[in-house]
Enzyme design. Structure first.
Site, PDB file in Angstrom:
ATOM      1  CG  HIS A   8       4.649  -2.190   1.462  1.00 38.41           C
ATOM      2  ND1 HIS A   8       4.995  -3.431   1.916  1.00 38.41           N
ATOM      3  CD2 HIS A   8       3.729  -2.382   0.488  1.00 38.41           C
ATOM      4  CE1 HIS A   8       4.321  -4.347   1.240  1.00 38.41           C
ATOM      5  NE2 HIS A   8       3.546  -3.740   0.364  1.00 38.41           N
ATOM      6  CB  CYS A  53       5.331  -6.952   3.614  1.00 35.91           C
ATOM      7  SG  CYS A  53       6.804  -6.158   2.993  1.00 35.91           S
ATOM      8  CD  GLN A  75      12.873  -3.051   5.828  1.00 33.69           C
ATOM      9  OE1 GLN A  75      11.979  -3.766   6.245  1.00 33.69           O
ATOM     10  NE2 GLN A  75      13.048  -2.817   4.531  1.00 33.69           N
ATOM     11  CG  ASP A  80       8.644  -2.374   7.230  1.00 36.74           C
ATOM     12  OD1 ASP A  80       8.130  -1.523   6.492  1.00 36.74           O
ATOM     13  OD2 ASP A  80       8.624  -3.595   6.995  1.00 36.74           O
ATOM     14  NE  ARG A 105      15.540  -6.552   1.777  1.00 41.40           N
ATOM     15  CZ  ARG A 105      14.948  -5.386   1.565  1.00 41.40           C
ATOM     16  NH1 ARG A 105      15.555  -4.488   0.808  1.00 41.40           N
ATOM     17  NH2 ARG A 105      13.780  -5.119   2.093  1.00 41.40           N
ATOM     18  CG  HIS A 146       3.435  -3.258   6.158  1.00 42.36           C
ATOM     19  ND1 HIS A 146       4.410  -3.834   6.927  1.00 42.36           N
ATOM     20  CD2 HIS A 146       3.901  -3.226   4.886  1.00 42.36           C
ATOM     21  CE1 HIS A 146       5.428  -4.165   6.137  1.00 42.36           C
ATOM     22  NE2 HIS A 146       5.152  -3.803   4.904  1.00 42.36           N
ATOM     23  CE  LYS A 153       9.425   3.027  -6.149  1.00 39.99           C
ATOM     24  NZ  LYS A 153      10.395   1.975  -6.045  1.00 39.99           N
TER      25      LYS A 153
HETATM   26 ZN   LIG Z   1       6.367  -3.924   3.317  1.00 41.11          ZN
END
Ligand SMILES: [Zn+2]
Ligand SMILES: [Zn+2]
Length: 648
Positions: free
Chosen positions: A521, A344, A391, A393, A373, A395, A475
């Protein structure tokens, strides 16, 4: 004595003396109810039958028919009954804690000798005796000093620590199952006989540190599962058996997909077969994203701590970050970097390059973002729970007005992908404002409503998880149910007004002024690693043809057929099928067995007759019957089957 009014589920109220217990309330209704009662729900709280009620309240008496409280109590009472059984067999064993968990409970014991499978059998037998004895369960509130003195006297040092840790303003409650005593918040059943004696099983023993801290003593944790009847237990044990058969770690070996080793804990060494699944899935996702109006970016892996400080991760997330110190040339201090645990903040950096106008929004920025992580080694599980992962991912930078339409668009996007991947059973949960939060109630009202409206617009119901949202926004979570009934939360969409604020993202509105965008996200798969693990287990290794790494093996029956085998493989490959040859000098049945273990969906066997007739014998994984067909027709059919669903 003063009177209180209790309101029952049917809406009727009755007056009682203050301090009445639910057991007495049940008895005032019917003797049979008093017998069947297991607990009460008082003003929404789970209430022991023995606890007094001192003010006006709503009350419902629970029986074994009330599934949620019944399961909780059965599992919790079994934890106590197990600890009692252990101490009756081995009086020197020290007891610690024993919470209820999904499907059952565990209890941690301090005992020098390891518990053996025979020990578990003996404990189970003793537990059944305790259940059959129908021992009364009773409770008392104790003075702190009395509790401490009691546990010091009996040498239960872990309990001393637990009592000391209870805040001064909280009651110290004791429970007895028969004569056996334990420190416990409750509630519990009336007597041990209310536990179904044939619906539980002790599963296994594992090591666990006292209070989860590796500096503390290593304890032995015994796990048990429990249900309300024998059939449910049987179904659960069957599910576990199925899960073991489908275990992606086992199938990963058999299909030669990946391995992991000590030198890189929680990180995947992808073999060619596994990487084929990975890249096929990634190519598919990339096509979907392009079609849905995303741009794709790629951002750095190693990022200076300054950015993590600005984003808030350095404060809140540091213990999960891999930190790298580097001697930069000519610098007096070491540069401190972190491997990115999420993408992000980097995406905001890309957004912040160049002035954005309201005409640029919504801006959907995707990255197959490789993240690291730190996870404790005990939490790692195959490729499902790892330290290094990628991910899917993205945004979405947008205005408040665009949240509903962008979310609805995302849900449609996600539902198509799940359907393509064979998942038709999934649910949405909406997590709303938590107690500790930033932002005004009005802004929470707007954003929570936006997400709910989006679900409805996309044609889906959702469940509300009150107070489960992040401190900055609500979320959505998307949970798949797999073929054996297990739930996997994969997709998310998180509304975030906070990070754009922290990292100073803005756009110029139609009014010519600067405004903050919102960030959504969102992920569909979650991580490729975990999702591939789920796919393998869902399909028990028999992946949909287009995802299967080795789609076809062409195997010779006689060596005279070798040329024709190679010709067939070449024809299939030219038609876009992942085909391999097997011309080893082995019996055809041996070859078939081996490729079946490797979960190759189609084996084409060719011998003298096939060469002559230009046919192949088609054998599908898991099917007994074979079929002879012309090579051209088979190539054409397999080529179509190998095409990803979005390209058909
Ligand atoms: Zn994010
Ligand atoms: Zn307890």
């Amino acid at each position: 004595m003063s009177q209180i009014s209790l309101t029952f589920p049917d809406g009727n109220s009755r007056d009682y003396d203050a301090g009445i217990t639910p057991a007495e309330v049940a008895a005032s209704i019917a003797t049979s109810l008093a017998k069947k009662a297991i607990s009460a729900t008082v003003n929404g709280a789970h209430w022991d039958l023995q606890w007094p009620i001192t003010e006006n309240a709503s009350i419902a008496i629970n029986t074994m028919k009330d599934r949620a409280p019944a399961l909780e109590l059965v599992r919790h009472d079994l934890a106590h009954i197990m600890a009692r059984a252990v101490q009756e067999i081995w009086p020197d064993v020290k007891v610690t804690i024993g919470p209820v968990i999904e499907h059952g409970w565990y209890y941690d014991f301090d005992r020098k000798e390891p518990f053996t499978p025979e020990d578990l059998g003996a404990i189970e037998k003793k537990m059944k005796e305790i259940i059959n004895a129908r021992d009364t369960v009773r409770t008392e509130v104790w003075e702190r000093n009395r509790a401490l003195a009691h546990y010091r006297e009996t040498g239960e040092n872990y309990k001393v620590e637990l009592v000391e840790a209870i805040p001064a303003d909280q009651a110290i409650r004791m429970y007895w199952h028969g004569d056996w005593q334990d420190l416990c918040r409750g509630p519990h059943l009336q007597h041990t006989g209310q536990v179904p004696a044939d619906a539980f099983k002790l599963m296994n023993v594992a090591g666990a540190y006292w209070r989860g801290d590796s500096k503390n003593a290593m304890l032995q944790r015994i796990y048990g599962v429990a249900f309300l009847n024998k059939e449910e237990l049987k179904a659960h044990l069957h599910m576990l058996e199925e899960a073991a058969k489908r275990d992606h770690r086992k199938l990963g070996r058999e299909m030669d997909l990946f391995h992991m080793q000590e030198e890189a804990p929680g990180q995947v060494f992808w073999h060619a077969n596994g990487w084929s699944i990975y890249t096929t899935l990634q190519d598919y996702m990339r096509r979907q994203q392009r079609r849905d109006g995303y741009i794709e970016v790629n951002t750095p892996q190693v990022v200076d701590r300054k950015l993590w400080e600005a984003s808030g991760h350095w404060d809140k997330y540091q213990e999960n970050m891999f930190i790298v110190e580097v001697d930069e040339e000519h610098a007096r201090e070491k540069a401190v970097n972190a491997l990115k645990p999420m993408n992000c903040p980097c995406h905001v950096q890309v957004y912040n390059q160049g002035l954005k106008s309201y005409r640029d929004l919504p801006l959907r920025m995707a990255e197959f973002g490789a993240c690291n992580r730190y996870e404790p080694s005990g939490a790692l599980h195959g490729i499902m729970r790892v330290r290094g992962f990628t991910q899917d991912d993205a945004h979405i930078f947008c205005t408040e007005d665009q949240i509903t339409s962008e979310t609805a668009k995302f849900i449609a996007f996600l539902s198509k992908i799940y359907a393509d991947l064979g998942f038709h059973n999934w649910t949405i949960k909406l997590s709303t404002r938590p107690e500790k939060r930033i932002g005004s109630d009005e802004s929470w009202d707007i954003v929570e409503k936006a997400l709910g409206d989006a679900c409805q617009a996309a044609g889906y119901d959702y469940e509300v998880l009150e107070g489960e949202g992040a401190f900055y926004g609500p979320k959505l979570e998307f949970t798949l149910t797999d073929a054996i009934g297990r739930d996997w939360q994969c997709g998310t969409l998180q509304v975030d007004p906070n990070l754009p604020e922290r990292l100073n993202a803005h756009y110029i509105g139609a009014d010519g002024e600067k405004h903050r965008p919102f960030m959504l996200h969102r992920a569909v798969l979650g991580s490729f690693e975990r999702f591939i693990g789920i796919l393998i287990e869902e399909h028990a290794g028999k992946l949909p043809f287009w995802l299967a790494p080795r789609q076809v093996v062409v195997a010779s029956i006689v060596s005279d057929a070798d040329d024709y085998v190679h010709e067939t493989v070449a024809a299939l490959q030219a038609a876009g099928v992942r085909a391999e040859s097997d011309t080893r000098n082995e019996k055809i049945n041996y070859k078939i067995r081996e490729h079946s273990v490797g979960k190759v969906p189609v084996i084409l066997a060719v011998g003298a007759r096939e060469v002559e007739e230009r046919t192949v014998t088609v054998r599908r994984l898991g099917e007994k019957d074979t079929k002879v067909a012309p090579l051209d027709a088979v190539t054409q059919a397999l080529s179509k089957e190998a095409t990803p669903p979005d390209l058909l």
